[in-house]
Design a protein around this motif. Structure first.
Motif, PDB file in Angstrom:
ATOM      1  N   MET A   1       0.870  -0.920  -0.099  1.00 22.44           N
ATOM      2  CA  MET A   1      -0.172  -0.069  -0.092  1.00 22.44           C
ATOM      3  C   MET A   1       0.994   1.110   0.249  1.00 22.44           C
ATOM      4  O   MET A   1       2.052   1.292   0.552  1.00 22.44           O
ATOM      5  N   SER A   2       0.633   2.193  -0.811  1.00 31.58           N
ATOM      6  CA  SER A   2       1.551   2.756  -0.852  1.00 31.58           C
ATOM      7  C   SER A   2       1.031   4.343   0.002  1.00 31.58           C
ATOM      8  O   SER A   2      -0.287   4.594   0.297  1.00 31.58           O
ATOM      9  N   GLU A   3       2.035   5.592   0.163  1.00 35.14           N
ATOM     10  CA  GLU A   3       1.495   5.949   1.333  1.00 35.14           C
ATOM     11  C   GLU A   3       0.885   6.926   0.890  1.00 35.14           C
ATOM     12  O   GLU A   3       1.526   7.457  -0.323  1.00 35.14           O
ATOM     13  N   PRO A   4      -0.235   7.931   1.447  1.00 32.39           N
ATOM     14  CA  PRO A   4      -0.735   8.929   0.337  1.00 32.39           C
ATOM     15  C   PRO A   4      -0.163   9.874   0.595  1.00 32.39           C
ATOM     16  O   PRO A   4       0.943  10.943   1.375  1.00 32.39           O
ATOM     17  N   ARG A   5      -0.123  11.081  -0.846  1.00 34.39           N
ATOM     18  CA  ARG A   5       0.301  12.129  -1.236  1.00 34.39           C
ATOM     19  C   ARG A   5       0.281  13.387  -0.506  1.00 34.39           C
ATOM     20  O   ARG A   5      -1.056  13.428  -0.053  1.00 34.39           O
ATOM     21  N   ALA A   6       0.389  14.591  -0.285  1.00 33.03           N
ATOM     22  CA  ALA A   6       0.494  15.868   0.495  1.00 33.03           C
ATOM     23  C   ALA A   6      -0.833  16.120  -1.202  1.00 33.03           C
ATOM     24  O   ALA A   6      -0.568  16.095  -1.868  1.00 33.03           O
ATOM     25  N   ALA A   7      -0.937  16.957  -0.529  1.00 24.70           N
ATOM     26  CA  ALA A   7      -2.121  18.528  -1.160  1.00 24.70           C
ATOM     27  C   ALA A   7      -1.631  19.126  -1.816  1.00 24.70           C
ATOM     28  O   ALA A   7      -1.796  19.549  -3.137  1.00 24.70           O
ATOM     29  N   VAL A   8      -0.311  19.433  -1.553  1.00 28.43           N
ATOM     30  CA  VAL A   8       0.567  20.786  -2.243  1.00 28.43           C
ATOM     31  C   VAL A   8       2.108  19.664  -2.653  1.00 28.43           C
ATOM     32  O   VAL A   8       2.246  19.107  -1.755  1.00 28.43           O
ATOM     33  N   VAL A  30       7.188  17.457   1.200  1.00 31.05           N
ATOM     34  CA  VAL A  30       5.787  17.885   2.327  1.00 31.05           C
ATOM     35  C   VAL A  30       5.123  15.989   2.432  1.00 31.05           C
ATOM     36  O   VAL A  30       5.734  16.233   1.513  1.00 31.05           O
ATOM     37  N   GLY A  31       4.883  15.193   2.967  1.00 29.64           N
ATOM     38  CA  GLY A  31       3.548  14.764   3.203  1.00 29.64           C
ATOM     39  C   GLY A  31       2.304  14.726   2.870  1.00 29.64           C
ATOM     40  O   GLY A  31       2.539  15.805   3.672  1.00 29.64           O
ATOM     41  N   PRO A  32       1.945  13.862   3.571  1.00 30.66           N
ATOM     42  CA  PRO A  32       0.659  13.763   4.552  1.00 30.66           C
ATOM     43  C   PRO A  32       0.283  14.975   5.637  1.00 30.66           C
ATOM     44  O   PRO A  32      -0.930  15.376   5.645  1.00 30.66           O
ATOM     45  N   ASP A  33       1.243  14.173   6.440  1.00 29.60           N
ATOM     46  CA  ASP A  33       1.536  14.820   7.668  1.00 29.60           C
ATOM     47  C   ASP A  33       2.379  14.957   8.344  1.00 29.60           C
ATOM     48  O   ASP A  33       2.843  15.574   9.501  1.00 29.60           O
ATOM     49  N   TRP A  34       3.628  16.197   7.311  1.00 23.64           N
ATOM     50  CA  TRP A  34       4.507  16.305   7.727  1.00 23.64           C
ATOM     51  C   TRP A  34       5.357  17.329   7.043  1.00 23.64           C
ATOM     52  O   TRP A  34       4.515  17.568   5.224  1.00 23.64           O
ATOM     53  N   ALA A  35       6.184  18.177   7.560  1.00 24.12           N
ATOM     54  CA  ALA A  35       7.210  18.904   6.359  1.00 24.12           C
ATOM     55  C   ALA A  35       8.010  19.614   6.911  1.00 24.12           C
ATOM     56  O   ALA A  35       8.654  19.165   7.714  1.00 24.12           O
ATOM     57  N   LEU A  36       9.145  18.977   6.044  1.00 24.29           N
ATOM     58  CA  LEU A  36      10.919  19.747   6.367  1.00 24.29           C
ATOM     59  C   LEU A  36      10.813  21.426   5.270  1.00 24.29           C
ATOM     60  O   LEU A  36      10.752  21.380   4.003  1.00 24.29           O
ATOM     61  N   ALA A  37      11.429  21.541   6.100  1.00 28.09           N
ATOM     62  CA  ALA A  37      12.538  22.758   5.471  1.00 28.09           C
ATOM     63  C   ALA A  37      13.965  23.349   5.839  1.00 28.09           C
ATOM     64  O   ALA A  37      13.993  22.740   7.445  1.00 28.09           O
ATOM     65  N   ARG A  38      14.252  24.916   5.462  1.00 28.99           N
ATOM     66  CA  ARG A  38      15.422  24.826   5.960  1.00 28.99           C
ATOM     67  C   ARG A  38      15.915  26.023   6.076  1.00 28.99           C
ATOM     68  O   ARG A  38      15.150  26.267   5.070  1.00 28.99           O
ATOM     69  N   TYR A  39      16.489  26.669   6.649  1.00 26.26           N
ATOM     70  CA  TYR A  39      16.912  27.632   7.727  1.00 26.26           C
ATOM     71  C   TYR A  39      18.499  27.826   7.462  1.00 26.26           C
ATOM     72  O   TYR A  39      18.718  27.997   8.340  1.00 26.26           O
ATOM     73  N   ASP A  40      19.408  28.783   6.420  1.00 21.61           N
ATOM     74  CA  ASP A  40      20.176  29.245   6.645  1.00 21.61           C
ATOM     75  C   ASP A  40      20.743  30.109   7.599  1.00 21.61           C
ATOM     76  O   ASP A  40      20.145  31.652   6.582  1.00 21.61           O
ATOM     77  N   ALA A  41      21.106  30.186   9.197  1.00 19.42           N
ATOM     78  CA  ALA A  41      20.739  31.478  10.046  1.00 19.42           C
ATOM     79  C   ALA A  41      22.015  32.620   9.640  1.00 19.42           C
ATOM     80  O   ALA A  41      22.917  32.144   9.229  1.00 19.42           O
ATOM     81  N   ALA A  42      21.928  34.088   8.863  1.00 19.18           N
ATOM     82  CA  ALA A  42      22.871  34.973   9.330  1.00 19.18           C
ATOM     83  C   ALA A  42      23.327  35.130  10.658  1.00 19.18           C
ATOM     84  O   ALA A  42      23.184  34.437  11.623  1.00 19.18           O
ATOM     85  N   GLU A  43      24.834  35.654  10.727  1.00 22.21           N
ATOM     86  CA  GLU A  43      25.174  36.481  11.912  1.00 22.21           C
ATOM     87  C   GLU A  43      23.428  37.436  12.770  1.00 22.21           C
ATOM     88  O   GLU A  43      23.859  36.741  13.941  1.00 22.21           O
TER      89      GLU A  43
END
Length: 68
Positions: A1-8, A30-43
């Protein structure tokens, strides 16, 4: 069974962010109930000792919850 896809997709989120908030968009995936992001912090986002500030971390957390 495949994992459900995110809406976007991450690309759709980043396209929207780029149009609404120029210079933003850090959604990696993104997934159906998760998201992953990155932020490169400045000084300016660092506290003494090179620690990323709490407000910076919570801004990223807020964005990721919105992406999800």
């Amino acid at each position: 069974m495949s994992e459900p896809r995110a809406a976007v997709t991450a690309a759709q989120i980043n396209d929207y962010l780029a149009s609404a908030f120029p210079g933003s968009g850090n959604c990696l995936d993104v997934g159906p109930d998760w998201a992953l992001a990155r932020y490169d912090a400045a000084e300016a986002n660092l506290r003494p000792g090179g620690i990323v500030s709490g407000p910076t971390l919570f801004s990223l957390c807020d964005a990721v919850l919105w992406y999800a």
